[in-house]
Design an enzyme around this catalytic site. Structure first.
Site, mmCIF file in Angstrom:
data_model
loop_
_atom_site.group_PDB
_atom_site.id
_atom_site.type_symbol
_atom_site.label_atom_id
_atom_site.label_comp_id
_atom_site.label_asym_id
_atom_site.label_seq_id
_atom_site.Cartn_x
_atom_site.Cartn_y
_atom_site.Cartn_z
ATOM 1 N N HIS A 184 1.166 -0.880 3.373
ATOM 2 C CA HIS A 184 2.696 -0.619 4.147
ATOM 3 C C HIS A 184 2.488 0.602 4.391
ATOM 4 C CE1 HIS A 184 3.693 -4.333 1.612
ATOM 5 N NE2 HIS A 184 4.401 -4.320 2.775
ATOM 6 N N ASP A 256 -0.499 -10.071 8.835
ATOM 7 C CA ASP A 256 0.503 -9.264 8.158
ATOM 8 C C ASP A 256 1.430 -8.887 9.003
ATOM 9 O OD1 ASP A 256 1.722 -8.618 5.758
ATOM 10 O OD2 ASP A 256 -0.259 -7.768 4.905
#
Length: 488
Positions: A184, A256
């Site tokens: 992230h 993702d």
């Protein structure tokens, strides 16, 4: 730029988009009608089962069988359990039990619940082999550190979800379990040779493919040992040569979230999206906050890339066709899906079987329960955890801001229970707990993450997860009257 509705519709077919509200905004309904393949729901879209069911029904009115997805792993990563925690124990707990029939039944029950609310694509299971103790993003989301164990539970999970008519999505290809950084925030690099990666990381994905998994989600990680540079999501050698040609996967490759820094931090979401589709991604999960204007920019970038020759029209057509086949499968499987599971029963049963006790738990009379705060990762979010629902005197403390002496004073003449979550990752937590145990060595420690750091204490309880049912199983063992009454 001349308008090309055919090309724009093909670009739309690669998109799995979020939106900002509890009801579908006009741009979402219009987008679905214009060929967007589906949506991904997050916490900000979910208020109650009734609201979610109505929302998903409205999405299906906009187009025939859109993909309606969410990140619902059960355990720590839950969207439908955001209010109090999940009714399912999570992968680490299921791996600790190591009963594939239980795993299959648990994921089938979860799938039945999701399907009942209108979902048809679950971005689960996580089939990463968690070999890095300090992994900040996987941890209890993994079935364990043994590739064979993860592989057999990967297959069972896929079978369970898909028996309920919900397409499974094995993640995070080629495997996020050996990383010590969070994609992230940055681009993690896995330094392992090809032989090890094939024996360890790839084994669960092979098992998922053999089990008929309908989709696989990529990781924003770099694996030099398998060839190519940059994140796997943008690596054609990994997505085409390895996953497609060598491993024989014919389903949908899902990216993702494209708003993660590991993939788009340096180049932006539109450009990263172009590169992802060119590399072999069929369906772009855009992330949580990529709304109407940004979605339009991604679509425009894909169209422009085709016009510039950086992306072929054939690649867009191939992606659109795979996504259409997935929607067809969802529609057909709705007629034969399992419907007879009792969701809560199987989840609590699994959590009970997973919970371990080292030492002897004494009779606890009105214990003082101390929960040591632990940061929630982005994937987990702010979901309740701990033993507070079952013990009246429960306090949540910060190991950086609070003093052990104050806890010891408050717990004087009372039994002490200390609750931690992944204590092995936080030196300040270890110091805080050790200070408590130096004066109260008979105290009970409950670990609601991975049981790696084990202090000397009166009894050590491991739940292998922080879901609601994990907490309830621990509360039962500790003799909570409320927990025992709740499960009569």
């Amino acid at each position: 730029m001349p308008h090309d509705p055919t090309l724009e519709r093909l670009a739309n077919a690669t998109l799995l988009v979020p939106f900002e509200s509890l009801q579908a905004p006009r741009w979402i309904l219009d987008g679905l009608a214009d060929g967007i393949s589906g949506v991904c729901l997050f916490h900000n879209n979910l208020e109650s089962p009734e609201q979610v069911t109505a929302l998903n029904a409205s999405l299906c009115e906009a187009t025939d069988t859109p993909l309606i997805s969410l990140d619902e792993e059960g355990g720590d990563v839950t969207r439908i359990g955001q209010a109090r925690g999940s009714d399912y124990p999570g992968n680490a707990a299921l791996g600790a039990v190591d009963d594939t029939d239980l795993t299959r039944a648990t994921l089938r029950a979860l799938g039945v619940q999701l399907s009942g609310m209108g979902f048809n694509l679950d971005l689960a299971p996580s089939v990463d082999v968690n070999v890095a103790d300090d992994n900040p993003v996987i941890g209890t989301r993994s079935f364990g550190a043994d590739a064979d164990l993860v592989a057999r539970h990967a297959a069972a999970s896929v079978q369970g979800l898909q028996e309920a008519g919900v397409a499974a999505c094995a993640k995070h290809f080629p495997g996020h379990g050996a990383t010590s950084k969070d994609s992230h925030h940055t681009l993690p690099v896995v330094e392992a040779d090809a032989d090890l990666l094939r024996r360890r990381e790839l084994l669960p994905f092979r098992a998922a493919i053999d089990a008929g998994v309908r989709s696989i989600l990529t990781a924003h990680i770099e694996l030099p040992g398998l060839g190519g540079e940059g994140p796997a999501t943008l690596n054609r050698a990994l997505l085409n040569d390895l996953l497609r040609n060598e491993m024989g996967f014919t389903g949908v490759v899902v990216s993702d979230a494209m708003d993660m820094r590991g993939v788009s931090g340096e180049i932006g979401i539109p450009e990263a999206s172009v590169l992802a589709v060119a590399a072999g991604c069929d369906l772009l999960c855009l992330g949580r906050f990529v709304y109407a204007d940004q979605v339009a920019r991604v679509r425009s970038a894909l169209v422009q890339a085709v016009r510039e020759g950086r992306l072929t029209g054939e690649r867009l057509e191939e992606a659109a066709e795979r996504n259409a086949r997935l929607r067809d499968w969802v529609k057909e499987s709705a007629e034969t899906k399992a419907t007879a599971e009792v969701t809560g029963t199987v989840g609590l049963a699994g959590a009970r079987r997973a919970t371990r006790v080292d030492g002897d738990i004494p009779p606890l009379d009105n214990p003082y329960v101390v929960e040591v705060e632990a940061p929630a990762g982005i994937a987990v979010g702010e979901v309740p955890w701990g033993l507070g629902p079952w013990f009246r005197d429960t306090v949540r403390l910060s190991p950086e801001a609070d003093e052990p002496a104050a806890v010891l004073a408050a717990a004087a003449d009372r039994d002490l229970v200390v609750v931690v979550r992944d204590a092995h990752r936080y030196p300040t937590t270890q110091e805080f707990v050790s200070a408590l145990l130096s004066s109260r060595p008979e105290a009970v420690v409950v670990e609601m993450g991975l049981p790696i750091w084990r202090p000397d204490c009166g009894a050590y309880v491991s739940t292998y997860g922080a879901a609601h049912v994990n907490g309830l199983s621990a509360a039962e063992l500790l003799g909570s009257a409320g927990a025992l009454e709740a499960t009569q």
